[in-house]
Design a protein around this motif. Structure first.
Motif, short mmCIF file in Angstrom:
data_model
loop_
_atom_site.label_atom_id
_atom_site.label_comp_id
_atom_site.label_asym_id
_atom_site.label_seq_id
_atom_site.Cartn_x
_atom_site.Cartn_y
_atom_site.Cartn_z
N PHE A 1 0.86 -1.18 0.00
CA PHE A 1 0.00 0.00 0.00
C PHE A 1 0.90 1.23 0.00
O PHE A 1 1.78 1.36 0.85
N THR A 2 0.67 2.11 -0.95
CA THR A 2 1.48 3.33 -1.04
C THR A 2 0.56 4.52 -1.27
O THR A 2 -0.28 4.49 -2.16
N LEU A 3 0.74 5.55 -0.45
CA LEU A 3 0.00 6.79 -0.64
C LEU A 3 0.88 7.75 -1.43
O LEU A 3 2.04 7.97 -1.07
N VAL A 4 0.35 8.29 -2.51
CA VAL A 4 1.05 9.34 -3.25
C VAL A 4 0.30 10.63 -2.98
O VAL A 4 -0.86 10.80 -3.39
N LYS A 5 0.95 11.52 -2.24
CA LYS A 5 0.32 12.79 -1.84
C LYS A 5 1.20 13.94 -2.29
O LYS A 5 2.37 14.00 -1.92
N SER A 6 0.61 14.84 -3.09
CA SER A 6 1.37 15.95 -3.66
C SER A 6 2.63 15.44 -4.34
O SER A 6 3.72 15.99 -4.17
N LEU A 7 2.48 14.36 -5.05
CA LEU A 7 3.53 13.73 -5.86
C LEU A 7 4.61 13.04 -5.02
O LEU A 7 5.60 12.57 -5.56
N GLN A 8 4.43 12.96 -3.71
CA GLN A 8 5.39 12.28 -2.85
C GLN A 8 4.85 10.91 -2.44
O GLN A 8 3.70 10.79 -2.04
N GLU A 9 5.72 9.88 -2.53
CA GLU A 9 5.29 8.52 -2.20
C GLU A 9 5.53 8.22 -0.72
O GLU A 9 6.60 8.49 -0.19
#
Length: 640
Positions: A178-186
C-alpha cells in the motif's frame, strides 16, 4: 555517453516483463520480448548443453536439470539466492542485446522495481546485487512509483488528481503493498510483516492437490529428490488459479473446474483443479505464513489498517489504483471498494497489471532523466544574471508608472485637504499647514489606498513588461521538454490572492515595492522636498507680495530665505483674505500646476536612491527565482 533509452525491468516473484522508452521521445514505451513473449514466468533453468534458460524455455526444454522459480525476495547473504538473481538478470540482458532490442551498455539505463515497503538500505543492497549481473547503469525504484507514472502518462489521472492523494494497492506474487502518493510524494503504508502475496494461493492449491493425489507418497519423494518437478507443479497450480479468476462465472458450477497440468513422467500426472467452492475454501483456510490467518482475512485486515492510518491523518484518497497480476481477482476489487467507497474514492484497476509495472518503470526512468535535465535548464537560467538584467531594465518603467498615480493621490489626500483647511482658517500658519500636509501624506502613503495604487501599477508592470521578457527565456525550455508554455508562466496575475500562495511572487513584488516607495518618500526626505516646493512656489511668495511692504516698513532687514521662513512661521493671514488669496478655482489651478513639478521631484528622488533601487531589484529577483523554482516542482509532473 548520452543515455538514449530507459529499460523498465519488472522482475516479479511470479512473472517478469520488460519495456523500453526512448529518452528524447514522448511516445509510449514498447514491451520487449523474450522467447517471443512479452511476459515470462520468473524461472531460471540450467541445461547441460544450452546453459542458462529463462521463462517458458526453462520450463519446457527437455533436459533441464536445475530450475528455480519465485525467487524474488529482500536482499540477503544466501549465496544461492544471490547467484540466482544476478544470473537471471544477466541472462535476460544477454538475450535482449542478442536480439538487438536494446542499445549498448553505455546508452541504456535499467530501472528495476521493488516493493514499496522495502527500506532505502534494502533498495541499495538490492541494487548492488543486481549490478553484479554486469549492468552498471541500473537503478532500483518502488513499483508503486511505476504504477503511478503509468497511470499518469496513460491518461488515467487528471492533473488535479495528480496533485491530490492517490492510494496504490499493488497485489503481487510475494507481497501486497500500500502506497500513498500525496502531492507527488510517495509514502509507503506499513502494516506489519508483509508476506501477503498471491503465490500463497498457488501453494495452497498445490498442497490441496498433493493431499488428494493417489500417488502422494511417491510424489513427495520425487519432489524431494528433483525440486524442479515441484517447481513445475506449483506453476501448474498458478495457471489453474489464473484461469479460475479470469473466468469466475464459468467455474461457479460445481461440475466445472479450472485446471493446470504437469507431467512427471508417462505414468504420473499432477493436475490441480479449482472451482468456486474449492477457491472459497482455500481463500478462507488458515495459512502458517500469515500467522494462521486466511488470505482473505489478511487482505481485509491490511485494507482496514491502511484505512485507519489514513483516517488518523484526515486523508481520504481521491483515487485508488490497483495493480499487480493478482489484482485481477475480483474479490480484491470488492473489498477495496467496500473499505474506500465511492464517490469519495474512485477505484481504478489497471487493465493490464502484468505489463503496468514494466511500462511504468521505463516511464519513470525517462521521466527521471528528462526531469533532471529540465531542472538543470531552469537552474542555469536562475543562476545566470539574466533575471537581474531583465528586472533592472524595466524598473525605471515601474517608477514612471508609479509616479503619476502617487502624485495624484498625494494631491487629493494631502495637499488639497490641507490647503482647504488653511483656506477655512482651521490652520493658523503655513508652518502648521506644512505639519498637517506631512501627516496626511504619511498616513496616505502607509495606508491601504496607496498600497492599492502601487499594487495595481506593479501588477500591470509585471504582466506587460516582466512576463513577456521572462516568457522569452522560459518558453524555449518548455518547448524542449514538450510541456505547455504556461507551466513556467505567471499569466493569470502576480496578485497574491489570484495565484498559488506558495509562489509568493505577488507578495514579494507588491510588498517590497510598497516598502521601497514609502521608505524613499518618507524616510528619504522626498516628502519634505515636495511640501517645501508647494509652500515656497505656490503659497509663501503670494503672501509675501501682500505682506512684504509692511514687513520692510517695520524695519526688518530680511533676506529672501528669512522672509520665507518668517512668513511661514509667524504670519497668520486673516480669514477674509485667505479666500481671496486662495479661492477654490485657484486651488484647482494650483493642483494642476503642481502635478508635473511633483512628478519630476518624485521620479528624480526615486531614481537617485540607488541603494534602495538595487535592493528592490534584488528582492524582486529572489522572489521570481523562488516562484519559478516552485513552478518547476509543479511542472515536472507534466514531463513524459
Amino acid at each position: 555517453m548520452e543515455i538514449l533509452e530507459t529499460v523498465g525491468f519488472d522482475l516479479g516473484h511470479g512473472e517478469t516483463a520488460v519495456a523500453k522508452a526512448i529518452v528524447e521521445s514522448i511516445e509510449p514505451p514498447q514491451m520487449l520480448e523474450i522467447n517471443n513473449k512479452k511476459n515470462q514466468i520468473t524461472a531460471l533453468g540450467w541445461h547441460p548443453q544450452l546453459g542458462y534458460l529463462v521463462g517458458e524455455q526453462a520450463l519446457i526444454q527437455a533436459g533441464v536439470t536445475q530450475l528455480a522459480i519465485t525467487f524474488k525476495q529482500k536482499p540477503n547473504n544466501d549465496p544461492n539466492y544471490r547467484q540466482t538473481i544476478s544470473t537471471f538478470l544477466a541472462t535476460y540482458y544477454h538475450l535482449l542485446k542478442e536480439s538487438r532490442q536494446i542499445e549498448n551498455q553505455e546508452t541504456t539505463y535499467f530501472y528495476v522495481g521493488c516493493p514499496s515497503g522495502w527500506s532505502i538500505n534494502e533498495r541499495t543492497e538490492y541494487q548492488k546485487l543486481l549490478q553484479e549481473s554486469g549492468i552498471s547503469l541500473l537503478n532500483v525504484v518502488p513499483e508503486s512509483r511505476a504504477a503511478f507514472m503509468q497511470a499518469k502518462e496513460a491518461g488515467k489521472l487528471e492533473y488535479e488528481k495528480l496533485l491530490s492523494s492517490v492510494l496504490i494497492v499493488d497485489i503481487g506474487s510475494s507481497t501486497t503493498d500500500f502506497t500513498l502518493v500525496k502531492s507527488l510524494q510517495e509514502i509507503p503504508i506499513d502494516f506489519g510483516s508483509n508476506t501477503l502475496g498471491a503465490s500463497l494461493i498457488d501453494k495452497a492449491i498445490f498442497a490441496h492437490t498433493l493431499a488428494q493425489h493417489e500417488q502422494k507418497s511417491l510424489l513427495e519423494k520425487v519432489f524431494k529428490e528433483y525440486p524442479h518437478h515441484q517447481a513445475r507443479c506449483e506453476l501448474a497450480c498458478r495457471k489453474a488459479k489464473e484461469d479460475y479468476f479470469s473466468n469466475e462465472q464459468l467455474y461457479s458450477d460445481p461440475q466445472s473446474f479450472a485446471r493446470g497440468f504437469e507431467s512427471i513422467n508417462e505414468q504420473i500426472y499432477f493436475i490441480p483443479q479449482v472451482n468456486k467452492l474449492m477457491m472459497e475454501e482455500i481463500l478462507n483456510q488458515p495459512l502458517p505464513e500469515l500467522g494462521q490467518k486466511s488470505w482473505l482475512q489478511s487482505f481485509h485486515e491490511a485494507l482496514d489498517e491502511a484505512k485507519q492510518k489514513l483516517d488518523s491523518q484526515a486523508i481520504v484518497p481521491k483515487l485508488l489504483l490497483m495493480t499487480g497480476g493478482a489484482s485481477r481477482m475480483k474479490f480484491t476489487h470488492q473489498l477495496c471498494q467496500k473499505t474506500f467507497p465511492e464517490p469519495e474514492t474512485l477505484l481504478r484497476p489497471d487493465p493490464e497489471p502484468e505489463r503496468c509495472i514494466a511500462l511504468g518503470l521505463a516511464r519513470v526512468g525517462r521521466w527521471d532523466l528528462r526531469a533532471t535535465a529540465f531542472k538543470g535548464e531552469v537552474n542555469k537560467l536562475l543562476e545566470s544574471n539574466k533575471l537581474e538584467q531583465l528586472i533592472g531594465k524595466h524598473i525605471p518603467e515601474l517608477i514612471t508608472s508609479l509616479t503619476k498615480p502617487l502624485v495624484e493621490g498625494l494631491i487629493e489626500n494631502a495637499v488639497r485637504p490641507g490647503v482647504k483647511a488653511w483656506q477655512r482658517n482651521e490652520i493658523r500658519t503655513l508652518a502648521d499647514l506644512e505639519t498637517l500636509m506631512k501627516q496626511r501624506a504619511e498616513q496616505w502613503l502607509q495606508g491601504d489606498m496607496a498600497q492599492k495604487v502601487v499594487n495595481s501599477q506593479c501588477i500591470s508592470w509585471f504582466n506587460q513588461k516582466i512576463q513577456p521578457d521572462l516568457a522569452a527565456q522560459t518558453d524555449p525550455i518548455c518547448r524542449k521538454f514538450q510541456i505547455p508554455r504556461s507551466s513556467l508562466r505567471f499569466e493569470d496575475s502576480i496578485e497574491a490572492a489570484l495565484v498559488n500562495p506558495e509562489l509568493r511572487i505577488g507578495d514579494v513584488i507588491l510588498g517590497d515595492t510598497v516598502a521601497f516607495i514609502v521608505n524613499v518618500l518618507i524616510g528619504g526626505g522626498t516628502l519634505a522636498s515636495i511640501i517645501t516646493l508647494i509652500l515656497t512656489g505656490h503659497l509663501t511668495w503670494p503672501i509675501a507680495l501682500v505682506y512684504g511692504a509692511s514687513v520692510i516698513a517695520a524695519g526688518m532687514e530680511l533676506n529672501r530665505e528669512t522672509v520665507k521662513e518668517t512668513i511661514k512661521t509667524n504670519v497668520n493671514v486673516p480669514s477674509w483674505m485667505r479666500s481671496s488669496l486662495l479661492n477654490d478655482r485657484k486651488i484647482d489651478d494650483m493642483s494642476k500646476q503642481l502635478k508635473p513639478e511633483l512628478e519630476k521631484v518624485i521620479q528624480e528622488q526615486l531614481t537617485a536612491n540607488q541603494e534602495a533601487f538595487d535592493k528592490l531589484i534584488s528582492k524582486v529577483e529572489q522572489g521570481l527565482q523562488k516562484a519559478l523554482s516552485t513552478k518547476v516542482q509543479e511542472a515536472i509532473i507534466l514531463i513524459q
